[in-house]
Design a protein around this motif. Structure first.
Motif, PDB file in Angstrom:
ATOM      1  N   GLU A   1      14.196   4.143  -3.400  1.00  0.00           N
ATOM      2  CA  GLU A   1      13.067   4.317  -4.307  1.00  0.00           C
ATOM      3  C   GLU A   1      13.513   4.769  -5.848  1.00  0.00           C
ATOM      4  O   GLU A   1      14.403   5.447  -5.803  1.00  0.00           O
ATOM      5  CB  GLU A   1      12.254   5.398  -4.018  1.00  0.00           C
ATOM      6  CG  GLU A   1      11.517   4.888  -2.563  1.00  0.00           C
ATOM      7  CD  GLU A   1      10.606   5.957  -2.256  1.00  0.00           C
ATOM      8  OE1 GLU A   1       9.599   6.564  -2.955  1.00  0.00           O
ATOM      9  OE2 GLU A   1      10.634   6.566  -0.861  1.00  0.00           O
TER      10      GLU A   1
ATOM     11  N   ASN B   1       4.697   6.368  -5.272  1.00  0.00           N
ATOM     12  CA  ASN B   1       5.329   6.167  -6.637  1.00  0.00           C
ATOM     13  C   ASN B   1       5.182   4.639  -6.944  1.00  0.00           C
ATOM     14  O   ASN B   1       6.101   3.904  -7.310  1.00  0.00           O
ATOM     15  CB  ASN B   1       6.791   6.248  -6.692  1.00  0.00           C
ATOM     16  CG  ASN B   1       7.432   6.336  -8.075  1.00  0.00           C
ATOM     17  OD1 ASN B   1       6.683   6.799  -8.862  1.00  0.00           O
ATOM     18  ND2 ASN B   1       8.484   5.744  -8.444  1.00  0.00           N
ATOM     19  N   ASP B   2       4.077   3.886  -6.400  1.00  0.00           N
ATOM     20  CA  ASP B   2       3.716   2.664  -6.863  1.00  0.00           C
ATOM     21  C   ASP B   2       2.400   2.404  -6.968  1.00  0.00           C
ATOM     22  O   ASP B   2       1.410   2.663  -6.046  1.00  0.00           O
ATOM     23  CB  ASP B   2       4.242   1.739  -5.659  1.00  0.00           C
ATOM     24  CG  ASP B   2       4.055   0.365  -5.899  1.00  0.00           C
ATOM     25  OD1 ASP B   2       5.072  -0.555  -6.158  1.00  0.00           O
ATOM     26  OD2 ASP B   2       2.870  -0.080  -6.028  1.00  0.00           O
ATOM     27  N   ARG B   3       1.835   2.121  -8.132  1.00  0.00           N
ATOM     28  CA  ARG B   3       0.288   2.073  -8.512  1.00  0.00           C
ATOM     29  C   ARG B   3      -0.425   1.138  -7.736  1.00  0.00           C
ATOM     30  O   ARG B   3      -1.437   1.444  -7.046  1.00  0.00           O
ATOM     31  CB  ARG B   3       0.069   1.942  -9.709  1.00  0.00           C
ATOM     32  CG  ARG B   3      -1.251   1.664 -10.296  1.00  0.00           C
ATOM     33  CD  ARG B   3      -1.502   1.473 -11.932  1.00  0.00           C
ATOM     34  NE  ARG B   3      -1.366   2.872 -12.589  1.00  0.00           N
ATOM     35  CZ  ARG B   3      -2.356   3.601 -12.658  1.00  0.00           C
ATOM     36  NH1 ARG B   3      -3.388   3.361 -12.124  1.00  0.00           N
ATOM     37  NH2 ARG B   3      -2.192   4.681 -13.178  1.00  0.00           N
TER      38      ARG B   3
ATOM     39  N   GLU C   1       0.306  -0.256  -4.551  1.00  0.00           N
ATOM     40  CA  GLU C   1       0.421   0.310  -3.296  1.00  0.00           C
ATOM     41  C   GLU C   1      -0.646   1.519  -3.099  1.00  0.00           C
ATOM     42  O   GLU C   1      -1.268   1.502  -2.069  1.00  0.00           O
ATOM     43  CB  GLU C   1       1.815   0.472  -2.691  1.00  0.00           C
ATOM     44  CG  GLU C   1       2.695  -0.597  -2.435  1.00  0.00           C
ATOM     45  CD  GLU C   1       4.170  -0.175  -1.802  1.00  0.00           C
ATOM     46  OE1 GLU C   1       4.600  -1.109  -1.198  1.00  0.00           O
ATOM     47  OE2 GLU C   1       4.430   1.135  -2.061  1.00  0.00           O
TER      48      GLU C   1
ATOM     49  N   TYR D   1      -0.199   7.867  -4.911  1.00  0.00           N
ATOM     50  CA  TYR D   1       0.702   7.546  -5.935  1.00  0.00           C
ATOM     51  C   TYR D   1       1.967   8.325  -5.849  1.00  0.00           C
ATOM     52  O   TYR D   1       3.259   8.296  -6.089  1.00  0.00           O
ATOM     53  CB  TYR D   1      -0.056   7.590  -7.368  1.00  0.00           C
ATOM     54  CG  TYR D   1       0.915   6.973  -8.365  1.00  0.00           C
ATOM     55  CD1 TYR D   1       1.138   5.897  -8.430  1.00  0.00           C
ATOM     56  CD2 TYR D   1       1.590   7.966  -9.031  1.00  0.00           C
ATOM     57  CE1 TYR D   1       1.807   5.204  -9.537  1.00  0.00           C
ATOM     58  CE2 TYR D   1       2.408   7.557 -10.004  1.00  0.00           C
ATOM     59  CZ  TYR D   1       2.525   6.310 -10.453  1.00  0.00           C
ATOM     60  OH  TYR D   1       3.425   5.877 -11.288  1.00  0.00           O
TER      61      TYR D   1
ATOM     62  N   HIS E   1      10.391  12.783  -5.170  1.00  0.00           N
ATOM     63  CA  HIS E   1      10.873  11.627  -4.460  1.00  0.00           C
ATOM     64  C   HIS E   1      12.392  11.747  -3.776  1.00  0.00           C
ATOM     65  O   HIS E   1      12.801  10.912  -3.397  1.00  0.00           O
ATOM     66  CB  HIS E   1      10.865  10.410  -5.242  1.00  0.00           C
ATOM     67  CG  HIS E   1       9.553   9.749  -5.332  1.00  0.00           C
ATOM     68  ND1 HIS E   1       8.961   9.187  -4.614  1.00  0.00           N
ATOM     69  CD2 HIS E   1       8.551  10.271  -6.305  1.00  0.00           C
ATOM     70  CE1 HIS E   1       7.644   8.790  -4.836  1.00  0.00           C
ATOM     71  NE2 HIS E   1       7.358   9.532  -6.007  1.00  0.00           N
TER      72      HIS E   1
ATOM     73  N   CYS F   1       0.145   5.891   3.747  1.00  0.00           N
ATOM     74  CA  CYS F   1       1.447   6.049   3.124  1.00  0.00           C
ATOM     75  C   CYS F   1       2.837   6.143   3.898  1.00  0.00           C
ATOM     76  O   CYS F   1       3.872   5.546   3.281  1.00  0.00           O
ATOM     77  CB  CYS F   1       1.232   7.127   1.903  1.00  0.00           C
ATOM     78  SG  CYS F   1      -0.053   7.002   1.106  1.00  0.00           S
TER      79      CYS F   1
ATOM     80  N   ASP G   1       8.093   4.672 -13.401  1.00  0.00           N
ATOM     81  CA  ASP G   1       6.920   3.947 -13.574  1.00  0.00           C
ATOM     82  C   ASP G   1       6.210   4.853 -14.617  1.00  0.00           C
ATOM     83  O   ASP G   1       5.277   5.540 -14.264  1.00  0.00           O
ATOM     84  CB  ASP G   1       6.081   3.350 -12.415  1.00  0.00           C
ATOM     85  CG  ASP G   1       4.713   2.931 -13.046  1.00  0.00           C
ATOM     86  OD1 ASP G   1       4.646   2.746 -14.324  1.00  0.00           O
ATOM     87  OD2 ASP G   1       3.974   2.934 -12.296  1.00  0.00           O
TER      88      ASP G   1
ATOM     89  N   ARG H   1       9.847   0.614   4.063  1.00  0.00           N
ATOM     90  CA  ARG H   1      10.590   0.450   2.852  1.00  0.00           C
ATOM     91  C   ARG H   1      11.808   1.247   3.022  1.00  0.00           C
ATOM     92  O   ARG H   1      12.570   1.567   1.966  1.00  0.00           O
ATOM     93  CB  ARG H   1      10.087   0.667   1.555  1.00  0.00           C
ATOM     94  CG  ARG H   1       9.305   2.026   1.323  1.00  0.00           C
ATOM     95  CD  ARG H   1       9.167   1.971  -0.323  1.00  0.00           C
ATOM     96  NE  ARG H   1       7.913   1.906  -0.806  1.00  0.00           N
ATOM     97  CZ  ARG H   1       7.240   2.930  -1.514  1.00  0.00           C
ATOM     98  NH1 ARG H   1       8.012   3.560  -2.087  1.00  0.00           N
ATOM     99  NH2 ARG H   1       5.969   2.613  -2.229  1.00  0.00           N
TER     100      ARG H   1
END
Length: 199
Positions: free
Chosen positions: A103, A50-52, A54, A46, A146, A91, A107, A98
């Protein structure tokens, strides 16, 4: 009558014997490994992605791959580093895919859930002022993380949040431990600089 094998909860520091049991097909032993690692891997994924959704997928894939590859694991003591490597590499693959898209670490609900277990050593709580400060600090740290290059971010997370050694991080990321030290030093410097108001 078939003899039923009763599962005995192993000592926490006896991971090698648990892995060996899992290699023999003991599902309860593998479940123990899943329970021991799934939250740690989720927090790592996570923080990297930074994407639950994924992050959950990465954990599922890493644990599934570990089950399938378990018979080929020669050193039962290496399970932890190996499963971390499976998750981290997945990851980094996703981040490379991406990389053309910026990013946005926005969230807050997911961030909160992901950092709750990380902060369990801190003051638990019901103090609303403390909780607000902690939330703001966590959001700031996530934003700073990030801004770091993915492999530098992975080095910092594996060392500072997951306690992995330089050698383990080097094995996970396929880099020399001296390179790990250099990337960690740069990550620490940038985080300290950008989090200076929280000292």
């Amino acid at each position: 009558m078939e003899e039923r094998r009763e599962y005995v909860e192993p000592e926490l520091d006896d991971e090698g014997s648990i892995v060996a049991r899992a290699q023999d097909g003991d599902l309860a032993a593998f479940e123990h490994l899943v329970l021991a690692y799934q939250d740690r891997l989720f927090r790592l994924a996570y923080r990297l992605l930074n994407d639950r959704g994924e992050a959950e997928d990465v954990v599922q894939e890493a644990l599934t791959a570990s089950w399938r590859g378990l018979p080929m694991l020669r050193d039962v003591q290496a399970f932890g580093g190996w499963v971390y490597r499976l998750a981290t590499n997945r990851c980094l693959d996703l981040l490379r895919k991406r990389s053309a898209h910026p990013e946005t670490p926005t969230d807050p609900d997911g961030l909160r859930a992901a950092t709750n277990s990380w902060s369990t050593a801190e003051q638990a709580g019901t103090d609303p002022v403390y909780e607000a400060e902690r939330t703001t600090r966590d959001e700031r740290l996530a934003a700073v993380l990030h801004t770091l290059p993915p492999e530098q971010r992975a080095c910092w997370l594996l060392r500072e949040m997951h306690g992995r050694s330089y050698a383990e991080i080097g094995a996970t990321l396929k880099m020399d431990p001296t390179v790990v030290r250099g990337r960690l030093a740069r990550a620490r410097h940038q985080i300290a600089e950008r989090m200076s108001e929280w000292r």
